[in-house]
Design an enzyme around this catalytic site. Structure first.
Site, short mmCIF file in Angstrom:
data_model
loop_
_atom_site.label_atom_id
_atom_site.label_comp_id
_atom_site.label_asym_id
_atom_site.label_seq_id
_atom_site.Cartn_x
_atom_site.Cartn_y
_atom_site.Cartn_z
CB SER A 106 -0.89 -0.02 1.24
OG SER A 106 -0.10 -0.19 2.39
CD GLU B 32 2.46 8.38 5.08
OE1 GLU B 32 2.33 7.73 6.13
OE2 GLU B 32 3.31 9.29 4.94
CG ASP C 88 4.40 14.27 14.10
OD1 ASP C 88 4.71 13.67 15.14
OD2 ASP C 88 4.68 13.86 12.95
CG PHE D 20 11.01 12.50 8.71
CD1 PHE D 20 10.18 13.42 9.34
CD2 PHE D 20 10.50 11.25 8.41
CE1 PHE D 20 8.87 13.09 9.69
CE2 PHE D 20 9.20 10.90 8.76
CZ PHE D 20 8.39 11.83 9.38
CG HIS E 74 2.06 1.76 4.43
ND1 HIS E 74 0.88 1.83 3.71
CD2 HIS E 74 2.22 3.00 4.98
CE1 HIS E 74 0.37 3.04 3.81
NE2 HIS E 74 1.16 3.77 4.57
P1 FAD Z 1 0.94 6.92 20.80
O1 FAD Z 1 0.81 5.47 20.56
O2 FAD Z 1 -0.20 7.66 21.40
O3 FAD Z 1 2.26 7.11 21.71
C1 FAD Z 1 3.00 8.32 21.68
C2 FAD Z 1 4.03 8.29 22.81
O4 FAD Z 1 3.36 8.43 24.05
C3 FAD Z 1 4.83 7.00 22.92
O5 FAD Z 1 6.13 7.32 23.36
C4 FAD Z 1 4.10 6.21 23.99
O6 FAD Z 1 4.93 5.26 24.62
C5 FAD Z 1 3.63 7.34 24.91
N1 FAD Z 1 2.37 7.03 25.61
C6 FAD Z 1 1.26 6.48 25.10
N2 FAD Z 1 0.29 6.40 26.04
C7 FAD Z 1 0.81 6.93 27.17
C8 FAD Z 1 0.31 7.18 28.47
N3 FAD Z 1 -0.93 6.83 28.82
N4 FAD Z 1 1.14 7.77 29.38
C9 FAD Z 1 2.40 8.14 29.05
N5 FAD Z 1 2.92 7.93 27.81
C10 FAD Z 1 2.15 7.35 26.89
N6 FAD Z 1 1.71 12.12 12.35
C11 FAD Z 1 0.81 13.04 11.92
O7 FAD Z 1 0.78 14.16 12.43
N7 FAD Z 1 -0.06 12.73 10.89
C12 FAD Z 1 -0.08 11.52 10.28
O8 FAD Z 1 -0.89 11.30 9.38
C13 FAD Z 1 0.84 10.52 10.75
N8 FAD Z 1 0.84 9.28 10.22
C14 FAD Z 1 1.71 8.32 10.70
C15 FAD Z 1 1.68 7.03 10.16
C16 FAD Z 1 2.56 6.06 10.62
C17 FAD Z 1 2.49 4.67 10.05
C18 FAD Z 1 3.50 6.38 11.64
C19 FAD Z 1 4.49 5.35 12.13
C20 FAD Z 1 3.54 7.66 12.17
C21 FAD Z 1 2.64 8.65 11.73
N9 FAD Z 1 2.63 9.93 12.26
C22 FAD Z 1 1.74 10.88 11.80
C23 FAD Z 1 3.59 10.31 13.32
C24 FAD Z 1 2.98 10.06 14.71
O9 FAD Z 1 1.89 10.92 14.93
C25 FAD Z 1 4.07 10.34 15.74
O10 FAD Z 1 5.05 9.33 15.67
C26 FAD Z 1 3.56 10.51 17.15
O11 FAD Z 1 4.61 11.11 17.92
C27 FAD Z 1 3.18 9.20 17.86
O12 FAD Z 1 2.01 8.68 17.36
P2 FAD Z 1 1.43 7.29 17.93
O13 FAD Z 1 0.07 7.12 17.42
O14 FAD Z 1 2.42 6.22 17.76
O15 FAD Z 1 1.36 7.70 19.50
#
Ligand code: FAD
Length: 279
Positions: free
Chosen positions: A10, A12, A103, A211, A261
């Site tokens: 797929s 992105e 982000d 990045f 992906h």
């Molecule tokens: P989470 O899983 O919420 O975790 C983020 C951090 O917080 C981790 O270090 C985790 O260990 C910590 N954490 C989680 N829960 C808790 C808690 N309860 N207490 C304390 N710490 C906690 N960014 C964008 O802005 N737009 C996009 O479209 C986008 N697409 C992406 C697609 C992919 C496949 C990937 C890998 C990344 C993408 N990102 C995007 C980047 C992403 O938003 C960042 O990496 C972000 O910092 C973390 O997202 P996550 O969903 O993994 O966060």
């Protein structure tokens, strides 16, 4: 079905900011569609106007009969906005979402945070729409830069699955060892969902270093030095990148990976050629 039977893939894309960017994306979409990908995922920007552009790109892909997977993040997301967005995606026939924390904007744009982590957003989506959407989440073979330990990061990954995630796509990586170690570690934590490697083509040295540093993906020293020496020669840099990334994917395939992906960065050629090299 993809052009080859050996593996699925797929792509992105991100919503362009300009009219020219949108035209280029249309061209990229047409070229990459020839490979018959499973779907295109569309990133979710940090600011309000970029988030609207994500929706517009999703609408365009759907209008061309292409399966689109919108990303949804916690940034500027409210319960009300989420409800409206899910409703819109359902009407468009979208069946799959990529749910991330997101982000923060790089400037000082004011943002609203109602959901702190991806887990909270996944739980809200499940509450609002039950099992309607297949939910993909982010995973980190070299661990999330803000994770205080590898175990804590995998525990967070597990919480996302318990909240309702069905599969994951990894942050990009250049060491296949990191991916396989991560898969092993997940197995020890009884994580059984598909974890699809995220693959980035190499096109621009400065941006790649920037990045990779931000997201915690290691560029092996030997590769870094090669890329640096071609930083002012984009054509050679792209060629080295295609060769390296094709080998990386080949190694993953040989070790049982069945799906990729690709972070296309809205350019067709590098991703297209990498896939051609694998067929
Ligand atoms: P989470 O899983 O919420 O975790 C983020 C951090 O917080 C981790 O270090 C985790 O260990 C910590 N954490 C989680 N829960 C808790 C808690 N309860 N207490 C304390 N710490 C906690 N960014 C964008 O802005 N737009 C996009 O479209 C986008 N697409 C992406 C697609 C992919 C496949 C990937 C890998 C990344 C993408 N990102 C995007 C980047 C992403 O938003 C960042 O990496 C972000 O910092 C973390 O997202 P996550 O969903 O993994 O966060």
């Amino acid at each position: 079905m993809s052009v080859c039977q050996k593996f699925n893939f797929s792509f992105e894309v991100f919503p362009p900011k300009t009219k020219k960017g949108l035209e280029d994306l249309n061209q990229t979409r047409q070229e990459l569609c020839q490979l018959k990908p499973k779907y295109f995922s569309v990133t979710f920007g940090a600011g309000g106007s970029l988030q609207q552009k994500s929706l517009e790109v999703v609408r365009q892909f759907v209008a061309h009969g292409i399966a689109a997977t919108p990303h949804i993040s916690c940034v500027n997301m409210t319960q009300q906005r989420l409800q409206a967005l899910l409703c819109e995606y359902k009407q468009l026939g979208v069946k799959q979402l990529l749910v991330i924390q997101g982000d923060l904007p790089s400037d000082d744009t004011q943002i609203k945070i109602e959901f702190n982590y991806a887990t909270e957003l996944i739980a809200a989506i499940r509450k609002m729409t039950d099992n309607y959407f297949h939910i993909i989440v982010a995973a980190y073979p070299e661990f999330h830069p803000r994770a205080t330990s590898p175990a804590m990061d995998i525990e967070n990954f597990k919480r996302k699955i318990e909240a309702g995630a069905n599969s994951a796509i990894t942050q990009f990586f250049f060491n296949s060892d990191a991916y396989f170690r991560f898969i092993e570690a997940c197995d020890k934590f009884s994580i059984r969902i598909p974890i699809i490697p995220g693959i980035t083509p190499i096109m621009n040295y400065q941006k790649l270093v920037q990045f990779s540093t931000a997201c915690g993906a290691e560029i092996p020293l030997w590769l870094h030095k090669h890329l640096k020496s071609y930083s002012d020669d984009p054509i050679s840099l792209q060629e080295i990148g295609i060769e390296f990334v094709s080998k990386l994917c080949h190694g993953l395939l040989q070790n049982g990976v069945k799906e990729f992906h690709f972070y296309t960065l809205n350019r067709a050629e590098p991703t297209y050629r990498i896939i051609q090299n694998l067929i």
